[in-house]
Design an enzyme around this catalytic site. Structure first.
Site, PDB file in Angstrom:
ATOM      1  N   HIS A 194      13.550 -28.946 -46.650  1.00 25.92           N
ATOM      2  CA  HIS A 194      14.855 -29.147 -45.997  1.00 25.92           C
ATOM      3  C   HIS A 194      15.919 -28.361 -46.732  1.00 25.92           C
ATOM      4  O   HIS A 194      16.660 -28.943 -47.532  1.00 25.92           O
ATOM      5  CB  HIS A 194      15.202 -30.630 -45.996  1.00 25.92           C
ATOM      6  CG  HIS A 194      16.233 -31.018 -44.993  1.00 25.92           C
ATOM      7  ND1 HIS A 194      17.573 -31.022 -45.250  1.00 25.92           N
ATOM      8  CD2 HIS A 194      16.107 -31.432 -43.714  1.00 25.92           C
ATOM      9  CE1 HIS A 194      18.235 -31.444 -44.189  1.00 25.92           C
ATOM     10  NE2 HIS A 194      17.361 -31.700 -43.243  1.00 25.92           N
ATOM     11  N   PHE A 195      16.087 -27.168 -46.621  1.00 31.01           N
ATOM     12  CA  PHE A 195      15.359 -26.149 -45.872  1.00 31.01           C
ATOM     13  C   PHE A 195      14.955 -25.065 -46.846  1.00 31.01           C
ATOM     14  O   PHE A 195      15.748 -24.757 -47.739  1.00 31.01           O
ATOM     15  CB  PHE A 195      16.252 -25.556 -44.778  1.00 31.01           C
ATOM     16  CG  PHE A 195      16.664 -26.563 -43.739  1.00 31.01           C
ATOM     17  CD1 PHE A 195      15.805 -26.896 -42.703  1.00 31.01           C
ATOM     18  CD2 PHE A 195      17.902 -27.195 -43.794  1.00 31.01           C
ATOM     19  CE1 PHE A 195      16.177 -27.804 -41.729  1.00 31.01           C
ATOM     20  CE2 PHE A 195      18.271 -28.111 -42.828  1.00 31.01           C
ATOM     21  CZ  PHE A 195      17.409 -28.412 -41.799  1.00 31.01           C
TER      22      PHE A 195
END
Length: 184
Positions: free
Chosen positions: A89-90
């Site tokens: 993420h991410f």
């Protein structure tokens, strides 16, 4: 959010250094006009672990730096790159998931709940709802979240609502209303 009520053996006033401070030994702290002093510790990580059931990787409060019994608490979360959610993420642009920011606010609220008079021993407080939550800025590794929760109301010692606010460097990152319910 899931918050266990503090067992009577860990009630305020215990003498073990890892126990929770006595309610009457915690200074009455008025809401500060600026950011809380991050060096002031009201509840250490060890004391928080005596109050909340959360453990790594879901323990999201490093310390509590302000506490007004039955009313409010201010916690601190150091956001670090090695937290597991940043792997996905991410990739290349790590952002703390909003749901974890809300959970961190709820865990600070759990400190208030577990220390309320007549809090049921062995009870578990969980989310009953989340309202009016807004995200205002991203939270990234290296940030220090200041998490403030204020108790708005409690009904029948089973249901209640808190207002939570998360800030980084004095900037609002997230705020909203958190409802809780006691699970027997």
């Amino acid at each position: 959010m899931s918050v266990a009520a503090v067992p009577s053996s860990l009630s305020p006033g215990a003498t073990d250094s890892t126990d929770v401070p006595q309610s009457n030994s915690v200074p009455d702290v008025e809401p500060s006009s600026g950011s809380p002093d991050p060096r002031q510790v009201v509840f250490s990580l060890e004391q928080i672990q005596n109050l909340l059931p959360h453990r790594y990787p879901f323990a999201l409060v490093d310390r509590v730096i302000e506490y007004v019994p039955g009313k409010r608490a201010v916690g601190l979360k150091n956001v670090t790159f090695n937290e597991p959610h940043f792997q996905g993420h991410f990739p290349g642009r790590p952002l703390m998931p909003g749901v974890l920011i809300v959970e961190a606010m709820a865990q600070v609220g759990g400190i208030v709940l577990t220390q309320m008079p007549d809090s049921p021993a062995g009870g578990l407080f969980v989310f009953g709802g989340i309202d009016k939550v807004r995200f205002r800025r991203p939270v990234v590794p290296g940030d220090q979240l200041i998490l403030t929760t204020e108790l708005l109301w409690v009904k029948r010692k089973r249901f209640g609502k808190m207002f939570g606010r998360a800030e980084v460097d004095g900037q609002l990152a997230c705020e909203g209303e958190l409802m809780f319910s006691l699970v027997d």
